[in-house]
Design a protein around this motif. Structure first.
Motif, PDB file in Angstrom:
ATOM      1  N   GLU A 110       2.517  26.428  -4.512  1.00  0.00           N
ATOM      2  CA  GLU A 110       3.225  27.503  -4.917  1.00  0.00           C
ATOM      3  C   GLU A 110       2.760  28.636  -5.787  1.00  0.00           C
ATOM      4  O   GLU A 110       2.888  29.818  -5.630  1.00  0.00           O
ATOM      5  N   SER A 111       2.128  27.866  -6.853  1.00  0.00           N
ATOM      6  CA  SER A 111       1.699  28.689  -7.916  1.00  0.00           C
ATOM      7  C   SER A 111       0.500  29.460  -7.267  1.00  0.00           C
ATOM      8  O   SER A 111       0.258  30.690  -7.880  1.00  0.00           O
ATOM      9  N   ARG A 112      -0.297  28.987  -6.549  1.00  0.00           N
ATOM     10  CA  ARG A 112      -1.437  29.557  -5.870  1.00  0.00           C
ATOM     11  C   ARG A 112      -0.983  31.053  -5.097  1.00  0.00           C
ATOM     12  O   ARG A 112      -1.668  31.711  -5.221  1.00  0.00           O
ATOM     13  N   THR A 113       0.021  30.462  -4.521  1.00  0.00           N
ATOM     14  CA  THR A 113       0.618  31.577  -3.479  1.00  0.00           C
ATOM     15  C   THR A 113       1.120  32.898  -4.284  1.00  0.00           C
ATOM     16  O   THR A 113       0.958  34.007  -4.100  1.00  0.00           O
TER      17      THR A 113
ATOM     18  N   GLU B 261      -1.759  39.163  -7.849  1.00  0.00           N
ATOM     19  CA  GLU B 261      -3.283  39.654  -7.813  1.00  0.00           C
ATOM     20  C   GLU B 261      -3.033  40.901  -6.402  1.00  0.00           C
ATOM     21  O   GLU B 261      -3.700  42.058  -7.001  1.00  0.00           O
ATOM     22  N   GLU B 262      -2.217  40.687  -5.389  1.00  0.00           N
ATOM     23  CA  GLU B 262      -2.397  41.939  -4.475  1.00  0.00           C
ATOM     24  C   GLU B 262      -1.410  42.992  -4.995  1.00  0.00           C
ATOM     25  O   GLU B 262      -1.840  44.284  -4.829  1.00  0.00           O
ATOM     26  N   ARG B 263      -0.427  42.640  -5.724  1.00  0.00           N
ATOM     27  CA  ARG B 263       0.591  43.748  -6.306  1.00  0.00           C
ATOM     28  C   ARG B 263      -0.244  44.446  -7.511  1.00  0.00           C
ATOM     29  O   ARG B 263      -0.051  45.635  -7.788  1.00  0.00           O
ATOM     30  N   LEU B 264      -1.122  43.690  -8.309  1.00  0.00           N
ATOM     31  CA  LEU B 264      -1.498  44.282  -9.066  1.00  0.00           C
ATOM     32  C   LEU B 264      -3.112  45.377  -8.762  1.00  0.00           C
ATOM     33  O   LEU B 264      -3.180  46.409  -9.196  1.00  0.00           O
ATOM     34  N   ARG B 265      -3.563  44.876  -7.604  1.00  0.00           N
ATOM     35  CA  ARG B 265      -4.235  45.941  -6.650  1.00  0.00           C
ATOM     36  C   ARG B 265      -3.850  47.018  -6.396  1.00  0.00           C
ATOM     37  O   ARG B 265      -4.315  48.231  -6.554  1.00  0.00           O
ATOM     38  N   GLU B 266      -2.515  46.634  -5.781  1.00  0.00           N
ATOM     39  CA  GLU B 266      -1.451  47.914  -5.265  1.00  0.00           C
ATOM     40  C   GLU B 266      -1.252  48.831  -6.446  1.00  0.00           C
ATOM     41  O   GLU B 266      -1.451  50.086  -6.542  1.00  0.00           O
ATOM     42  N   ALA B 267      -0.690  48.172  -7.715  1.00  0.00           N
ATOM     43  CA  ALA B 267      -0.458  48.923  -8.911  1.00  0.00           C
ATOM     44  C   ALA B 267      -1.820  49.870  -9.386  1.00  0.00           C
ATOM     45  O   ALA B 267      -1.633  51.033  -9.750  1.00  0.00           O
ATOM     46  N   GLN B 268      -2.764  49.243  -9.391  1.00  0.00           N
ATOM     47  CA  GLN B 268      -4.402  49.868  -9.763  1.00  0.00           C
ATOM     48  C   GLN B 268      -4.511  51.060  -8.876  1.00  0.00           C
ATOM     49  O   GLN B 268      -4.844  51.949  -9.479  1.00  0.00           O
ATOM     50  N   GLN B 269      -4.462  50.803  -7.581  1.00  0.00           N
ATOM     51  CA  GLN B 269      -4.664  51.942  -6.705  1.00  0.00           C
ATOM     52  C   GLN B 269      -3.518  53.010  -6.889  1.00  0.00           C
ATOM     53  O   GLN B 269      -3.988  54.361  -6.944  1.00  0.00           O
ATOM     54  N   ASN B 270      -2.346  52.443  -6.916  1.00  0.00           N
ATOM     55  CA  ASN B 270      -1.257  53.733  -7.351  1.00  0.00           C
ATOM     56  C   ASN B 270      -1.585  54.465  -8.658  1.00  0.00           C
ATOM     57  O   ASN B 270      -1.467  55.786  -8.717  1.00  0.00           O
ATOM     58  N   ASN B 271      -2.042  53.692  -9.497  1.00  0.00           N
ATOM     59  CA  ASN B 271      -2.488  54.304 -10.613  1.00  0.00           C
ATOM     60  C   ASN B 271      -3.657  55.123 -10.583  1.00  0.00           C
ATOM     61  O   ASN B 271      -3.633  56.394 -11.162  1.00  0.00           O
ATOM     62  N   ASP B 272      -4.601  54.927  -9.979  1.00  0.00           N
ATOM     63  CA  ASP B 272      -5.700  55.787  -9.620  1.00  0.00           C
ATOM     64  C   ASP B 272      -5.287  57.023  -8.541  1.00  0.00           C
ATOM     65  O   ASP B 272      -5.744  58.250  -9.171  1.00  0.00           O
ATOM     66  N   ASN B 273      -4.433  56.965  -7.820  1.00  0.00           N
ATOM     67  CA  ASN B 273      -3.976  58.011  -7.088  1.00  0.00           C
ATOM     68  C   ASN B 273      -3.031  59.025  -8.077  1.00  0.00           C
ATOM     69  O   ASN B 273      -3.096  60.059  -7.754  1.00  0.00           O
ATOM     70  N   LEU B 274      -2.268  58.309  -8.824  1.00  0.00           N
ATOM     71  CA  LEU B 274      -1.683  59.239  -9.639  1.00  0.00           C
ATOM     72  C   LEU B 274      -2.525  59.998 -10.740  1.00  0.00           C
ATOM     73  O   LEU B 274      -2.210  61.118 -10.968  1.00  0.00           O
TER      74      LEU B 274
END
Length: 294
Positions: free
Chosen positions: A49-52, A58-71
Motif C-alpha cells: 500500500e505504501s509503494r502504491t 510521484e505521479e501527482r508531483l509530476r502533474e503539479a510540476q507540469q502544471n507549474n511549468d505551464n503556468l
C-alpha cells in the motif's frame, strides 16, 4: 521480520533434533510463529500500500510540476502581451495627441479662411458701394457689376454698345457709358481697363482681319468715347482685346455666343487705395475655437 521468523524456525528445529519438548512449549512456539507470520503478511500488505501511495504521490508531483511549468509559460506570455499593450497604448496616446494637434491646427486654419472670406466679402461690398454711390437704383439695373479679389468688373453685352457686327458705338450706348463715366469720375485715381471679347465666329471685313482686331477696336472705341465725350483722363485707361479666347460660355449655342460677345470695364484701385479699402471693411466677429474647448 523475516530474520526473526527464521530464528524461531531454527530454534524449533533444534529442539526437535536435540530432544523432546513439552507440549506447552511447543504450543507457545506455534502461537509465536503464527503471530509472526500474521505480522509478516500484514507488513507486506502495508508495504504494498505504501509503494502504491508513493507511486501515486510521484505521479501527482509530476502533474503539479507540469502544471507549474505551464503556468510559468502562460505568465510569461501574459507579461509579453501586457508589455506590448503598454507600448501600443503609449504610442496610441502619442498618436491621439498628435491627431488632436492636427485637428486644432486645421480648425484654426478653417477659421482663418472664414475670417478671410468674410473680410473679402466685406471689402467687395465696400468697393461696390463706393464705386456705385453716384448711381441711382434705376441706373444700377442696367449694369452687371461683380467684385473679384478687390477688382471691379462691369460687363456689358455687345448689343448694348455697338452697331451689329461693328466696332462703332451705337446711340443707345451713350446712356450706359454715361453711368460708367460717373463711377470712373467719382474715383479719379483708379485705373481703368476696357477689355473686348468676342465669340468664335470668324469675321472678315474692311480693316477687320479677325476677332482679335474686332475685340481690340471695340475696346478702343469705348476708351475714346469715355475720353472725348465724358472727359475721362486717357492716362488712366487701357484698351485691350482678347478675341474669342476668354469665353464665359460655350460657343456651340446662340445663347452662349451672345454671352461671350461682351466688353468688360475693369476698375482697379492702386495698392495704397486698396489698403484704405481694407481698413474700411468690417472685421469678422468669429471667435476662435479648438477641439479642446468641446
Amino acid at each position: 521480520m523475516k530474520y526473526s521468523v527464521k530464528l524461531l524456525l531454527i530454534a524449533a528445529a533444534g529442539l526437535m533434533f536435540t530432544g523432546c519438548v513439552t507440549q506447552g512449549k511447543f504450543n507457545n512456539l506455534q502461537a509465536d510463529y503464527n503471530q509472526l507470520r500474521y505480522d509478516y503478511q500484514d507488513s507486506q500488505l502495508q508495504l504494498t500500500e505504501s509503494r502504491t501511495r508513493v507511486q501515486s504521490l510521484e505521479e501527482r508531483l509530476r502533474e503539479a510540476q507540469q502544471n507549474n511549468d505551464n503556468l510559468r509559460a502562460t505568465l510569461a506570455d501574459l507579461q509579453r502581451t501586457l508589455d506590448k499593450s503598454l507600448s501600443q497604448s503609449s504610442e496610441g496616446n502619442a498618436n491621439i495627441s498628435k491627431l488632436v494637434d492636427e485637428i486644432n491646427e486645421s480648425n484654426r486654419f478653417i477659421q482663418h479662411l472664414v475670417r478671410t472670406k468674410n473680410k473679402s466679402d466685406s471689402l467687395n461690398l465696400v468697393m461696390v458701394n463706393n464705386l456705385t454711390r453716384s448711381l441711382s437704383r434705376d441706373e444700377m439695373r442696367d449694369l452687371d457689376i461683380k467684385v473679384l479679389k478687390g477688382v471691379v468688373y462691369i460687363s456689358l453685352a455687345d448689343n448694348m454698345l455697338y452697331r451689329t457686327g461693328s466696332y462703332e458705338i451705337s446711340e443707345r450706348a451713350g446712356e450706359i457709358l454715361s453711368k460708367i463715366a460717373k463711377i470712373i469720375l467719382d474715383y479719379r485715381e483708379y485705373d481703368v481697363l476696357v477689355e473686348g471679347n468676342t465669340d468664335d465666329v470668324p469675321i472678315s471685313r474692311a480693316n477687320i482681319r479677325n476677332n482679335w482686331d474686332l475685340s481690340t477696336l471695340r475696346a478702343s472705341s469705348v476708351v475714346q468715347t469715355l475720353q472725348n465725350q465724358y472727359g475721362i483722363d486717357p492716362k488712366r485707361m487701357t484698351a485691350g482685346g482678347r478675341g474669342e479666347y476668354n469665353p464665359v460660355a460655350t460657343n456651340s449655342t446662340e445663347e452662349g455666343r451672345s454671352l461671350n460677345r461682351r466688353t468688360q470695364i475693369i476698375i482697379t484701385p492702386k495698392l495704397d487705395q486698396f489698403m484704405d479699402l481694407i481698413d474700411q471693411a468690417p472685421e469678422s466677429s468669429l471667435d476662435e475655437t479648438s477641439i479642446e474647448d468641446f
